[in-house]
Scaffold this motif. Structure first.
Motif, mmCIF file in Angstrom:
data_model
loop_
_atom_site.group_PDB
_atom_site.id
_atom_site.type_symbol
_atom_site.label_atom_id
_atom_site.label_comp_id
_atom_site.label_asym_id
_atom_site.label_seq_id
_atom_site.Cartn_x
_atom_site.Cartn_y
_atom_site.Cartn_z
ATOM 1 N N LEU A 36 36.588 47.022 42.358
ATOM 2 C CA LEU A 36 37.132 46.054 41.247
ATOM 3 C C LEU A 36 37.938 46.854 40.329
ATOM 4 O O LEU A 36 37.878 47.970 39.907
ATOM 5 N N ASP B 117 41.699 42.396 39.181
ATOM 6 C CA ASP B 117 40.682 41.614 40.076
ATOM 7 C C ASP B 117 39.843 40.655 39.059
ATOM 8 O O ASP B 117 39.692 39.489 39.257
ATOM 9 N N ALA C 117 33.029 43.271 34.105
ATOM 10 C CA ALA C 117 33.198 42.211 35.317
ATOM 11 C C ALA C 117 32.377 40.743 34.964
ATOM 12 O O ALA C 117 31.344 40.804 34.427
ATOM 13 N N THR D 107 30.371 39.185 39.889
ATOM 14 C CA THR D 107 29.495 40.073 40.836
ATOM 15 C C THR D 107 28.586 39.421 42.048
ATOM 16 O O THR D 107 28.065 39.618 42.803
ATOM 17 N N TYR E 289 40.155 36.640 38.820
ATOM 18 C CA TYR E 289 38.923 35.933 38.965
ATOM 19 C C TYR E 289 39.025 34.910 37.794
ATOM 20 O O TYR E 289 38.383 33.845 37.821
ATOM 21 N N SER F 123 33.375 49.846 40.998
ATOM 22 C CA SER F 123 32.926 49.541 42.289
ATOM 23 C C SER F 123 31.344 49.148 42.125
ATOM 24 O O SER F 123 30.624 49.494 41.204
ATOM 25 N N GLN G 162 36.582 38.292 47.035
ATOM 26 C CA GLN G 162 36.747 39.199 48.361
ATOM 27 C C GLN G 162 35.827 38.857 49.410
ATOM 28 O O GLN G 162 35.145 39.962 50.053
#
Length: 343
Positions: free
Chosen positions: A224, A228, A259, A264, A232, A302, A37
């Motif tokens: 996220l 996503d 994630a 991150t 990724y 988030s 992003q």
């Protein structure tokens, strides 16, 4: 699970160079920028990159990790095959030359250290990336924790066989001996560090005179979803199913799918370079992960980023920025800093 043939401590210092170079693609840069992003124009438009002095699209800060994923596969599937899962804990990027579209990167991989803490192996892998002339462009240090099926769900090995991406079948992995080519000791040689990142005139939106110790970066919140994470995983080559498969995440002892740490970190790097205005003005980025970014199936997660200038060097016109990342009220970064140059 494949049992390791010898103690991992004995492997410290083992090194290899990949057989072929990695050519940085224009569209790959755009794919990766989208995945983290990062919509800085210099990652998307040649004209915008040229205005900052780059010969092509400049890659986002953490893009080099995609090259490392390919380069490290031999290490992970042979010397470290005794672990069912490896979980990232620390990451350091040293930038000596910006990576732009068309660059051809040679990769060296070294198992540089092993520490045993609380009964777990903390393994550091050092990737050195050089250009075609042999100058070091970037160095990346990755620390991971090796986890075996004995430490997590007993069925994790069998489950991995069912869900892992084709071509990464752990049953086909082979354990090599210390006499194998992969276990060579790094040759003695003085690395020629490129000077470009530390000598080029940065074209930052801010001048050094505009900042001071305590200057705060504008806060940013990133959304996220599971989509996503899957995107990724595909773009980066990180196929670890703890980032997209509920059953594997549970067997690994995680509260839910999490994630990627590198995702991150990529978001955090873009947070800083967006403030700078020149993605190539960051010369060091280090992150210690302290918690997970949990992404549930039925709701978006988030990450909230804040930052401030910790210190400045008037002679070098550089600053160290401390970055804080929080998700669901938990600090994701234990310690994260970026060293940047300003106009």
């Amino acid at each position: 699970m494949v049992e390791a043939a010898f103690d991992v401590d004995q492997l410290v210092g083992h090194w290899y160079r990949t057989d072929d170079f990695y050519e940085v693609g224009r569209e790959k840069i755009r794919e990766y920028a989208r995945a983290v992003q990062d919509f800085h124009p210099a990652h998307w438009s040649e004209d915008a990159a040229a205005e900052l002095g780059y010969a092509g699209l400049i890659a986002p800060t953490t893009f080099i990790s995609t090259t490392a994923m390919l380069a490290n596969r031999r290490l992970l599937e042979t010397l470290l095959s005794g672990y069912d899962i490896v979980v990232q804990t620390d990451q350091v990027f040293e930038m000596y030359q910006p990576v732009v579209a068309g660059d051809r990167l040679n990769s060296e991989v070294e198992l540089s250290s092993v520490r045993r803490i609380a009964g777990k192996d903390l393994i550091t892998i050092t990737n050195t990336f050089t250009d075609q002339a042999g100058d070091v462009m970037q160095v990346m240090h990755t620390t991971v924790v090796g986890v075996t099926g004995e430490e997590v769900g007993a069925d994790i090995g069998e489950t991995l066989e069912r869900v892992i991406m084709s071509g990464l079948d752990s049953a086909s992995r082979t354990v090599i001996s210390p006499d194998d080519e992969l276990s060579a000791v790094k040759p003695e040689a003085d690395a020629r560090l490129s000077s470009i990142s530390r000598t080029r005139l940065p074209r930052t939106a801010l001048r050094f005179e505009d900042i001071a110790v305590g200057t705060e970066l504008p806060a940013k919140t990133v959304r996220l979803t599971r989509g996503d994470l899957v995107n990724y995983a595909g773009v980066s080559g990180d196929a670890n199913p703890i980032h997209w498969h509920d059953e594997i995440a549970t067997l690994a002892g995680l509260p839910d799918v999490i994630a990627h740490g590198m995702l991150t970190m990529g978001l955090g790097a873009g947070f800083v370079t967006g403030w700078l205005g020149d993605p190539g003005a960051m010369i060091r980025y280090g992150v210690r992960l302290s918690n997970y970014t949990i992404i549930e199936a039925d709701t978006a997660g988030s990450v909230e980023f804040t930052g401030r200038v910790k210190s400045i060097d008037a002679e070098a016109r550089t600053a160290v920025v401390v970055i804080v990342a929080k998700s669901a009220g938990r600090k994701v970064f234990g310690l994260a800093t970026a060293e940047v140059r300003l106009a």
